[in-house]
Design a protein around this motif. Structure first.
Motif, PDB file in Angstrom:
ATOM      1  N   LEU A  72       0.810  -1.216   0.000  1.00  0.00           N
ATOM      2  CA  LEU A  72       0.000   0.000   0.000  1.00  0.00           C
ATOM      3  C   LEU A  72       0.851   1.277   0.000  1.00  0.00           C
ATOM      4  O   LEU A  72       0.593   2.198  -0.787  1.00  0.00           O
ATOM      5  CB  LEU A  72      -0.947  -0.006   1.200  1.00  0.00           C
ATOM      6  CG  LEU A  72      -1.874  -1.225   1.306  1.00  0.00           C
ATOM      7  CD1 LEU A  72      -2.761  -1.116   2.539  1.00  0.00           C
ATOM      8  CD2 LEU A  72      -2.711  -1.389   0.050  1.00  0.00           C
ATOM      9  N   ALA A  91      -5.610   9.883   1.367  1.00  0.00           N
ATOM     10  CA  ALA A  91      -4.776   8.681   1.269  1.00  0.00           C
ATOM     11  C   ALA A  91      -4.260   8.269   2.633  1.00  0.00           C
ATOM     12  O   ALA A  91      -4.190   7.075   2.955  1.00  0.00           O
ATOM     13  CB  ALA A  91      -3.617   8.929   0.304  1.00  0.00           C
ATOM     14  N   SER A 124      -6.965   6.398   4.529  1.00  0.00           N
ATOM     15  CA  SER A 124      -7.123   5.004   4.109  1.00  0.00           C
ATOM     16  C   SER A 124      -6.030   4.125   4.710  1.00  0.00           C
ATOM     17  O   SER A 124      -6.285   2.983   5.101  1.00  0.00           O
ATOM     18  CB  SER A 124      -7.119   4.903   2.584  1.00  0.00           C
ATOM     19  OG  SER A 124      -5.861   5.229   2.042  1.00  0.00           O
ATOM     20  N   GLN A 158     -10.156  -3.254   5.153  1.00  0.00           N
ATOM     21  CA  GLN A 158      -9.805  -1.934   4.643  1.00  0.00           C
ATOM     22  C   GLN A 158      -8.547  -1.995   3.777  1.00  0.00           C
ATOM     23  O   GLN A 158      -8.454  -1.308   2.756  1.00  0.00           O
ATOM     24  CB  GLN A 158      -9.588  -0.958   5.794  1.00  0.00           C
ATOM     25  CG  GLN A 158      -9.214   0.447   5.348  1.00  0.00           C
ATOM     26  CD  GLN A 158     -10.274   1.088   4.476  1.00  0.00           C
ATOM     27  OE1 GLN A 158     -11.458   1.012   4.781  1.00  0.00           O
ATOM     28  NE2 GLN A 158      -9.860   1.724   3.390  1.00  0.00           N
ATOM     29  N   THR A 212      -8.429  -0.768  -0.057  1.00  0.00           N
ATOM     30  CA  THR A 212      -7.454   0.222  -0.524  1.00  0.00           C
ATOM     31  C   THR A 212      -6.670  -0.325  -1.707  1.00  0.00           C
ATOM     32  O   THR A 212      -6.445   0.379  -2.702  1.00  0.00           O
ATOM     33  CB  THR A 212      -6.502   0.605   0.618  1.00  0.00           C
ATOM     34  OG1 THR A 212      -7.258   1.153   1.704  1.00  0.00           O
ATOM     35  CG2 THR A 212      -5.475   1.627   0.164  1.00  0.00           C
ATOM     36  N   GLN A 249      -8.821  -0.366  -4.876  1.00  0.00           N
ATOM     37  CA  GLN A 249      -8.976   0.962  -5.457  1.00  0.00           C
ATOM     38  C   GLN A 249      -7.713   1.387  -6.203  1.00  0.00           C
ATOM     39  O   GLN A 249      -7.782   1.925  -7.316  1.00  0.00           O
ATOM     40  CB  GLN A 249      -9.312   1.974  -4.362  1.00  0.00           C
ATOM     41  CG  GLN A 249      -9.575   3.383  -4.874  1.00  0.00           C
ATOM     42  CD  GLN A 249     -10.809   3.461  -5.766  1.00  0.00           C
ATOM     43  OE1 GLN A 249     -11.778   2.751  -5.553  1.00  0.00           O
ATOM     44  NE2 GLN A 249     -10.744   4.322  -6.775  1.00  0.00           N
TER      45      GLN A 249
END
Length: 242
Positions: free
Chosen positions: A157, A183, A186, A205, A209, A212
């Motif tokens: 991430l 951001a 998230s 979550q 993230t 997406q």
């Protein structure tokens, strides 16, 4: 020794009270092997050395990680044979050199930036990682889940968000200063406490993230592993609601 250069935060003019120093010590290749064996002695000659150790744990055995006193200061000393300066991720500032030995190498060889995150490489692994985390959640190994979430932030991430927003790709370092607020929110939502519901929510979550980001930055030839994704997500949902 034929030269000394400095990199890291010094180059970015971002030194503060919490910064370390990243020094590169360029070695005569005919003396490099002997000097590598003498690294602790060299480090001790530079100041009030409290302790030092080599950097194999970060994949850099040439590195000597040092803590000095008066003032208390972390200093990374990278001992590099002069020809090996051609392989580097930044152009350090030369502080001292014999003649122009160091600057000549820096001038004629290019910086080799770390590669951008390979989304396909991550996709090929991500859903197996999710299944693994779900098994730990199901078994109640919450410390393992918390550790795994940190792995996802650092390996997946954080680098993808940095790439998306044009920030340097270096795990989670300085993302608080470089990412937009949405951001960061998230990412914050993927931080779990040692509680089953918190771990389940943070995992879900993290998945959301990633999904997406995958939509927003996937290259044309990217192949989503939807057959694995569906099964892994169904399993995670089953475990989370058990």
């Amino acid at each position: 020794m034929v030269g000394v250069a400095v990199g890291g935060s010094w180059l970015e003019q971002a030194l503060d009270a919490y910064s370390d120093l990243d020094l590169v010590l360029a070695l005569d290749p005919t003396q490099a092997e002997n000097l590598m064996a003498e690294r602790p002695r060299v480090a001790a000659s530079l100041g009030n050395l409290l302790e030092c150790f080599t950097g194999e744990h970060v994949g850099e055995p040439r590195l000597l990680i040092c803590l000095y006193d008066e003032p208390l200061l972390h200093v990374d000393l990278k001992f590099v044979s002069l020809p090996d300066l051609a392989k580097r991720v930044e152009d350090p500032q030369v502080l001292w050199q014999q003649g122009t030995l160091v600057s000549d190498i820096l001038r004629v060889t290019p910086v080799q930036l770390p590669p951008a995150p390979d989304l396909q490489w991550l996709e090929d692994r991500f859903w197996i990682w999710v299944h693994y985390a779900a098994t730990k959640l199901g078994r109640g190994e919450l410390l393992e889940v918390v550790s795994f979430l940190d792995f996802l932030r650092t390996t997946v991430l954080g680098p993808l968000l940095a790439q998306q927003h044009g920030a340097p790709v270096r795990g989670l370092r300085k993302l608080e200063q470089t990412l937009p607020a949405a951001a960061l929110v998230s990412l914050q939502s993927t931080v779990a406490t040692l509680d089953r519901a918190s771990c389940a929510g943070a995992l879900q979550q993290a998945v959301a993230t990633y999904q997406q980001l995958r939509v927003e930055i996937s290259p044309p030839a990217f192949v989503a592993k939807t057959h694995v994704e569906g099964r892994a997500l169904a399993y995670l949902a089953e475990v989370a609601t058990a």
